[in-house]
Every structure is written in structure tokens, then in C-alpha cells.
Design a protein around this motif. Structure first.
Motif, short mmCIF file in Angstrom:
data_model
loop_
_atom_site.label_atom_id
_atom_site.label_comp_id
_atom_site.label_asym_id
_atom_site.label_seq_id
_atom_site.Cartn_x
_atom_site.Cartn_y
_atom_site.Cartn_z
N GLU A 155 0.84 -1.20 0.00
CA GLU A 155 0.00 0.00 0.00
C GLU A 155 0.88 1.25 0.00
O GLU A 155 1.80 1.35 0.80
CB GLU A 155 -0.90 0.00 1.23
CG GLU A 155 -1.81 1.20 1.31
CD GLU A 155 -2.71 1.17 2.54
OE1 GLU A 155 -3.13 2.25 2.97
OE2 GLU A 155 -2.98 0.07 3.07
N GLU A 185 -1.90 -0.65 -3.53
CA GLU A 185 -3.17 -0.06 -3.17
C GLU A 185 -2.93 1.34 -2.63
O GLU A 185 -1.85 1.65 -2.13
CB GLU A 185 -3.88 -0.88 -2.09
CG GLU A 185 -4.38 -2.20 -2.60
CD GLU A 185 -5.16 -2.99 -1.56
OE1 GLU A 185 -5.22 -2.58 -0.37
OE2 GLU A 185 -5.71 -4.03 -1.93
N TRP A 186 -3.95 2.16 -2.73
CA TRP A 186 -3.98 3.48 -2.11
C TRP A 186 -5.29 3.55 -1.36
O TRP A 186 -6.33 3.11 -1.86
CB TRP A 186 -3.92 4.56 -3.20
CG TRP A 186 -4.32 5.91 -2.73
CD1 TRP A 186 -3.49 6.88 -2.22
CD2 TRP A 186 -5.63 6.48 -2.71
NE1 TRP A 186 -4.22 8.00 -1.89
CE2 TRP A 186 -5.54 7.77 -2.18
CE3 TRP A 186 -6.89 6.00 -3.08
CZ2 TRP A 186 -6.64 8.60 -2.01
CZ3 TRP A 186 -7.99 6.82 -2.91
CH2 TRP A 186 -7.86 8.10 -2.39
N ARG A 187 -5.26 4.06 -0.15
CA ARG A 187 -6.47 4.25 0.66
C ARG A 187 -6.41 5.63 1.27
O ARG A 187 -5.33 6.11 1.63
CB ARG A 187 -6.55 3.21 1.78
CG ARG A 187 -6.63 1.79 1.28
CD ARG A 187 -6.49 0.81 2.43
NE ARG A 187 -6.33 -0.53 1.90
CZ ARG A 187 -7.06 -1.56 2.30
NH1 ARG A 187 -7.98 -1.41 3.22
NH2 ARG A 187 -6.86 -2.74 1.76
N TYR A 225 -9.74 3.94 -9.30
CA TYR A 225 -10.67 3.94 -8.18
C TYR A 225 -11.41 2.61 -8.13
O TYR A 225 -11.91 2.13 -9.14
CB TYR A 225 -11.67 5.10 -8.33
CG TYR A 225 -12.68 5.16 -7.20
CD1 TYR A 225 -12.32 5.67 -5.95
CD2 TYR A 225 -13.97 4.68 -7.38
CE1 TYR A 225 -13.23 5.71 -4.92
CE2 TYR A 225 -14.89 4.73 -6.35
CZ TYR A 225 -14.52 5.24 -5.12
OH TYR A 225 -15.43 5.29 -4.08
N LEU A 242 -14.84 1.92 1.23
CA LEU A 242 -14.70 0.98 2.34
C LEU A 242 -15.49 1.58 3.51
O LEU A 242 -15.01 2.49 4.18
CB LEU A 242 -13.23 0.82 2.72
CG LEU A 242 -12.30 0.31 1.64
CD1 LEU A 242 -10.84 0.50 2.04
CD2 LEU A 242 -12.58 -1.15 1.35
N TRP A 269 -11.79 5.60 0.83
CA TRP A 269 -11.72 5.33 -0.61
C TRP A 269 -10.57 4.37 -0.83
O TRP A 269 -9.55 4.42 -0.14
CB TRP A 269 -11.44 6.61 -1.38
CG TRP A 269 -12.56 7.59 -1.44
CD1 TRP A 269 -13.89 7.33 -1.51
CD2 TRP A 269 -12.43 9.02 -1.48
NE1 TRP A 269 -14.60 8.51 -1.58
CE2 TRP A 269 -13.72 9.56 -1.56
CE3 TRP A 269 -11.35 9.89 -1.44
CZ2 TRP A 269 -13.96 10.93 -1.61
CZ3 TRP A 269 -11.59 11.26 -1.49
CH2 TRP A 269 -12.89 11.77 -1.58
N ILE A 270 -10.70 3.51 -1.82
CA ILE A 270 -9.61 2.60 -2.17
C ILE A 270 -9.41 2.62 -3.68
O ILE A 270 -10.37 2.73 -4.45
CB ILE A 270 -9.87 1.15 -1.67
CG1 ILE A 270 -8.64 0.27 -1.94
CG2 ILE A 270 -11.14 0.57 -2.26
CD1 ILE A 270 -8.68 -1.07 -1.23
N GLY A 309 -6.43 1.02 -6.83
CA GLY A 309 -5.35 0.08 -7.06
C GLY A 309 -4.58 0.40 -8.32
O GLY A 309 -5.10 1.03 -9.25
#
Length: 188
Positions: free
Chosen positions: A91, A129-131, A150, A154, A168-169, A171
Motif C-alpha cells: 500500500e 493499493e492506495w487508501r 478507483y 470501504l 476510498w480505495i 489500485g
């Protein structure tokens, strides 16, 4: 894993050192960093010192890898690959000090980290991943510019200091073209 230094046209990314404690402490007084990241709040000088010690240990464990981002002698933020699972995923996380925002420094640093993370001489990741907490539009725009896709919401998916936030998540796969795509949460 031994720490790795990365360089870009304007930046050097390397492990934070004791001399960075004052700059980290100062940056983490920013209400946006405290709201949208997992730094303690209120943020004390001892938190910065402990963070620097913890980063060194985490590099040796190979699960969380954090760089201090420097423009010349100035620490402008931190960036890292976290939750490396040993199966090709991690991440991306970051913060930028208030005085260094809106100059493209984050995306410049992130491209170097992403390139290294996907490379055969780096982590050989297949997915990043980016959250972010819902509402962190600046972080979302940076991730979108980096080519992250996008993937959704979550619900109460991110643990805050004393609460849970919707997140928000997005990839990014090693095989993705990294061309920015529309994000419905940014188009509204």
C-alpha cells in the motif's frame, strides 16, 4: 531488507534520520495531516523521534518501508510502501508538509517509489493499493494522476485515532498503463 535511497530530478528519498525530528514534528502539527493520516493527535516531539527509530526497524523487517522526501536540505514529506504481504502487494502512503504542497513534489516522489516497487531490482510488486479517508480530495487527485484506478468505498474501513472512517480505495497494477482514469468521487 537494507534501506534504499531513491533520487529524482528535484528530490532525494532516504530513511529519516534523527536530524529530521524537528521538521517531522513541525509538519505533523498540520490539522490536515492529523485528520487524514494515522499520526498521533496531538502530535508531540517524542512521536517524531519514535517514528524515526521505528522506521529503521521496519526496513529490516521488510513490511513497512518509509522514506523521508527531501528537496535539497528541506524535508518536504514522507512516503512509503506499507503492508507488504510477500505475495506481490503493498500500500502506498504519504504526507506532504503544508509549505511544500501544490508543486508536484508528491507525484514526483511517488513515481520513483512506484517504479522501484514494481521493478525487478525493487520489491517486484504486482499491485499497489492506495487508501484515504473519504474527503481527502488532494490525496485522491494525486493517486488519480499517478494512474491508480478507483475501486470503491470501504464503509468504516479505516481506523482513526478513536473512531472509524469511511475510506476510498484504489489500485495500481504493475501492468497498468498509468494513464489517469476518471474517478466517480472526484467527478461529482
Amino acid at each position: 531488507m537494507e534501506p534504499v535511497a531513491l533520487r529524482t530530478a528535484r528530490l532525494e528519498l532516504s530513511v529519516p534520520v534523527e536530524a529530521d525530528a524537528a521538521a517531522i514534528y513541525e509538519a505533523c502539527q498540520d490539522p490536515l495531516i492529523q485528520r487524514y493520516t494515522t499520526v498521533p493527535s496531538p502530535y508531540e516531539r517524542g512521536h517524531a523521534e519514535e517514528f524515526i527509530r521505528r522506521v529503521a526497524t521496519q526496513w529490516s523487517e521488510g513490511v513497512h518501508l518509509t522514506w523521508a522526501v527531501r528537496e535539497g536540505e528541506t524535508l518536504v514529506g514522507t512516503i512509503g510502501v506499507y503492508r507488504i504481504d510477500g505475495k506481490g502487494a503493498g500500500e502506498l502512503g504519504y504526507w506532504v508538509s503544508p509549505g511544500s504542497r501544490r508543486r508536484g513534489l508528491l507525484t514526483e516522489a511517488a513515481r520513483a517509489v512506484i517504479d522501484w516497487g514494481f521493478s525487478d531490482t525493487g520489491l517486484r510488486l504486482r499491485r499497489l493499493e492506495w487508501r484515504a479517508v473519504v474527503g481527502n480530495v488532494a490525496s485522491a487527485r494525486a493517486a488519480q494522476a499517478l494512474g491508480f484506478r478507483y475501486e470503491g468505498l470501504l464503509r468504516e474501513g479505516l481506523a482513526g485515532h478513536d473512531h472509524r472512517d469511511d475510506g476510498w480505495i484504489a489500485g495500481l497494477l504493475a501492468t497498468d498503463d498509468r494513464i489517469p482514469s476518471p474517478w466517480p468521487v472526484l467527478e461529482a
